[in-house]
Design an enzyme around this catalytic site. Structure first.
Site, PDB file in Angstrom:
ATOM      1  N   ASN A 263       0.848  -1.210  -0.004  1.00  0.00           N
ATOM      2  CA  ASN A 263       0.133  -0.021   0.015  1.00  0.00           C
ATOM      3  C   ASN A 263       0.942   1.169   0.107  1.00  0.00           C
ATOM      4  O   ASN A 263       1.383   1.765   1.191  1.00  0.00           O
ATOM      5  CB  ASN A 263      -0.999  -0.124   1.413  1.00  0.00           C
ATOM      6  CG  ASN A 263      -1.791   1.112   1.308  1.00  0.00           C
ATOM      7  OD1 ASN A 263      -1.807   1.842   0.492  1.00  0.00           O
ATOM      8  ND2 ASN A 263      -2.791   1.087   2.315  1.00  0.00           N
TER       9      ASN A 263
ATOM     10  N   GLU B 293      -8.142  -5.362   5.167  1.00  0.00           N
ATOM     11  CA  GLU B 293      -8.168  -5.088   3.457  1.00  0.00           C
ATOM     12  C   GLU B 293      -6.910  -5.785   2.968  1.00  0.00           C
ATOM     13  O   GLU B 293      -6.906  -6.100   1.782  1.00  0.00           O
ATOM     14  CB  GLU B 293      -7.840  -3.460   3.470  1.00  0.00           C
ATOM     15  CG  GLU B 293      -9.032  -2.623   3.939  1.00  0.00           C
ATOM     16  CD  GLU B 293      -8.961  -1.222   3.767  1.00  0.00           C
ATOM     17  OE1 GLU B 293      -8.539  -0.614   4.858  1.00  0.00           O
ATOM     18  OE2 GLU B 293      -8.891  -0.456   2.922  1.00  0.00           O
TER      19      GLU B 293
ATOM     20  N   ARG C 149      -2.455  -2.029  -3.428  1.00  0.00           N
ATOM     21  CA  ARG C 149      -3.567  -1.245  -3.254  1.00  0.00           C
ATOM     22  C   ARG C 149      -3.409  -0.093  -4.161  1.00  0.00           C
ATOM     23  O   ARG C 149      -2.584   0.725  -3.998  1.00  0.00           O
ATOM     24  CB  ARG C 149      -3.740  -0.899  -1.684  1.00  0.00           C
ATOM     25  CG  ARG C 149      -4.853   0.166  -1.624  1.00  0.00           C
ATOM     26  CD  ARG C 149      -4.859   0.777  -0.366  1.00  0.00           C
ATOM     27  NE  ARG C 149      -6.231   1.709   0.092  1.00  0.00           N
ATOM     28  CZ  ARG C 149      -6.172   2.964   0.487  1.00  0.00           C
ATOM     29  NH1 ARG C 149      -4.969   3.348   0.909  1.00  0.00           N
ATOM     30  NH2 ARG C 149      -7.129   3.410   0.466  1.00  0.00           N
TER      31      ARG C 149
ATOM     32  N   ARG D 168     -11.174  15.430   7.896  1.00  0.00           N
ATOM     33  CA  ARG D 168     -12.004  15.990   6.918  1.00  0.00           C
ATOM     34  C   ARG D 168     -13.471  16.209   7.166  1.00  0.00           C
ATOM     35  O   ARG D 168     -14.062  15.748   7.933  1.00  0.00           O
ATOM     36  CB  ARG D 168     -11.943  15.097   5.595  1.00  0.00           C
ATOM     37  CG  ARG D 168     -10.806  14.610   4.814  1.00  0.00           C
ATOM     38  CD  ARG D 168     -10.640  13.530   4.174  1.00  0.00           C
ATOM     39  NE  ARG D 168      -9.882  12.432   4.629  1.00  0.00           N
ATOM     40  CZ  ARG D 168      -9.877  11.047   4.165  1.00  0.00           C
ATOM     41  NH1 ARG D 168     -10.680  10.819   3.321  1.00  0.00           N
ATOM     42  NH2 ARG D 168      -8.923  10.239   4.570  1.00  0.00           N
TER      43      ARG D 168
ATOM     44  N   HIS E 103     -12.513   3.099  -0.200  1.00  0.00           N
ATOM     45  CA  HIS E 103     -12.409   2.117   0.757  1.00  0.00           C
ATOM     46  C   HIS E 103     -13.429   0.784   0.234  1.00  0.00           C
ATOM     47  O   HIS E 103     -13.720   0.284   0.911  1.00  0.00           O
ATOM     48  CB  HIS E 103     -13.343   2.657   1.992  1.00  0.00           C
ATOM     49  CG  HIS E 103     -12.672   3.553   2.972  1.00  0.00           C
ATOM     50  ND1 HIS E 103     -13.196   4.579   3.512  1.00  0.00           N
ATOM     51  CD2 HIS E 103     -11.283   3.823   3.363  1.00  0.00           C
ATOM     52  CE1 HIS E 103     -12.547   5.436   4.158  1.00  0.00           C
ATOM     53  NE2 HIS E 103     -11.101   4.923   3.911  1.00  0.00           N
TER      54      HIS E 103
END
Ligand code: AMP
Length: 408
Positions: free
Chosen positions: A7, A389, A95, A245, A184
């Site tokens: 990743n 993940e 990823r 965020r 996601h």
């Protein structure tokens, strides 16, 4: 089969080496501060087992090539490693944040796929370049080992146009591909599949709302195994309130801030991405710190928690409405898996929609494994489902290698 999952961010590489036959993680770690004067590397071998050993290093890591070379040293060296050489790696799963409309499935990487990922850089200027650097480095350092790209956007590509199109001039979609993509996706897909397994239903007949609450937060509506809506949009800024965020705000905010504070578009974007969310409201972006502040009587922290949970409630309600029948609501990721207060506040008023949370079950839910926290007889189950993940990326990589599948 051993699969290395990478990743790669703009200044970091997270990695995990999985033994897919044994179903175990052989090594895991993180290279951080790539390109800065001093980099940091954390590495573990045999994590979670009796043989677990952790290592930490500080050294300059000028670029991704240096970082990945170091990772390969760490997993192959006698003192820190778990395999004798790179020949024991059967595949690499990457990823990749943005696959745009071009990629809706995991894809075996070749020159055309690299070009395809590069073509999405305008949609993910902060993320896709890191992923590309990871791919190019892995191809160089592990010649002959197949590489597979697993896209964060892929699971959401089944959304119907009425979910992904914005009500803006059509030309902006046709020319610039401005639409909802969602992110996601690997986590939502994994959690939805686990949910089906738990319910004992075929995935293709399972409908659920997956609620990923971590550093980034997003939600997906899954109908009969397919994503039909999701809360993040063209970028990962949209939707739920997150650590730093804002999530959804009035789109006129940019013009208002420009007119009234003289801020540039870049400055406003930075405020909404990096100085907003929980942090913007109370100065803390980690939910654990927020609970500590609330215990000390901090009203800003309390309001931040309430705003966060209200948005979760609103999106769950929205998605239950468009699903027209939901088997379960599934909480996952750092906050979703660990924070009973957030789950309680988010679900408190959902009883009228058929999702009744059991306060006791929720408060005493075991950590780190799947648990049902809805009341007995609740028509819609509420579950905690730990995400994974890396395992999902490794599984998809393996599937591509076995099927020799390549998206055209
Ligand atoms: P993730 O992105 O899934 O790794 O989630 C990271 C976030 O989860 C952190 O920033 C925290 O806000 C939150 N988190 C992690 N552990 C806990 C916990 N035990 N209780 C509440 N929140 C937690």
């Amino acid at each position: 089969m051993r699969i290395l999952v990478l990743n790669s961010g703009s200044s970091s590489v997270k990695y995990q080496l999985l033994d897919m036959d044994a179903g175990s993680v052989l090594a895991t770690g993180l290279v951080e501060r790539i390109g800065e004067p001093m980099g940091a590397i954390r590495h573990k071998r045999f994590p979670g087992s009796e043989r677990e050993e952790a290592f930490a290093f500080e050294q300059p890591v000028p670029d991704h090539t240096t970082g990945l070379t170091r990772v390969i040293d760490l997993i192959t060296a006698a003192e820190t490693g778990v395999i004798a050489g790179v020949g024991e790696i059967d595949g690499v799963g990457h990823r990749i944040v943005h696959g745009g409309e071009s990629f809706s499935a995991p894809t075996l990487i070749d020159a055309a796929v690299i070009d395809g990922i590069r073509a999405q850089v305008p949609l993910a200027p902060l993320h896709n370049p890191g992923g590309l650097a990871g791919i190019e480095t892995a191809l160089r350092l592990l010649p002959g080992v197949p590489n597979v790209a697993v896209f964060d956007t892929a699971f959401h590509q089944t959304m119907p146009a009425e979910a992904y199109r914005y009500a803006i001039p059509k030309q902006l979609y046709t020319d610039l591909k401005i639409r909802r993509y969602g992110f996601h996706g690997t986590s939502h897909f994994y959690v939805a599949k686990q949910c089906a397994k738990h319910l004992g239903k075929p995935f293709a007949e399972t409908s659920c709302v997956t609620v990923h609450l971590g550093n980034g937060c997003s939600m997906a509506a899954v109908k009969n195994g397919k994503c039909i809506d999701t809360s993040m949009g063209l970028t990962p800024l949209a939707g739920l309130v997150m650590g730093t965020r804002s999530g959804d705000v009035d789109p006129a905010l940019h013009a208002f801030l420009s007119d009234n504070k003289g801020l540039t578009i870049r400055e406003i974007d930075a405020i909404l991405n990096k100085q907003s969310g929980l942090k913007g409201m109370c100065g803390h972006n980690d939910m654990r710190d927020i609970h500590d502040r609330i215990a000390e009587g901090d009203q800003d922290a309390e309001l931040a928690l309430k705003v966060f949970c209200r948005r979760v409630t609103q999106y769950i309600g929205q998605y239950m409405a468009v699903l027209g029948g939901t088997d379960a609501i599934c909480f996952t990721a750092g906050i979703g898996e660990n924070d009973a207060v957030v789950r309680q506040l988010s679900c408190a008023t959902l009883g009228s929609l058929g999702a009744v949370i059991d306060a006791e079950r929720n408060m005493h839910a075991p950590r780190g494994r799947l648990a049902e926290i809805s009341a007995a007889g609740s028509p819609v189950k509420i579950c905690i489902i730990p995400t994974n993940e890396e395992l999902e990326i490794a599984s998809q990589t393996l599937e591509v290698l076995r099927n020799g599948k390549k998206e055209e």
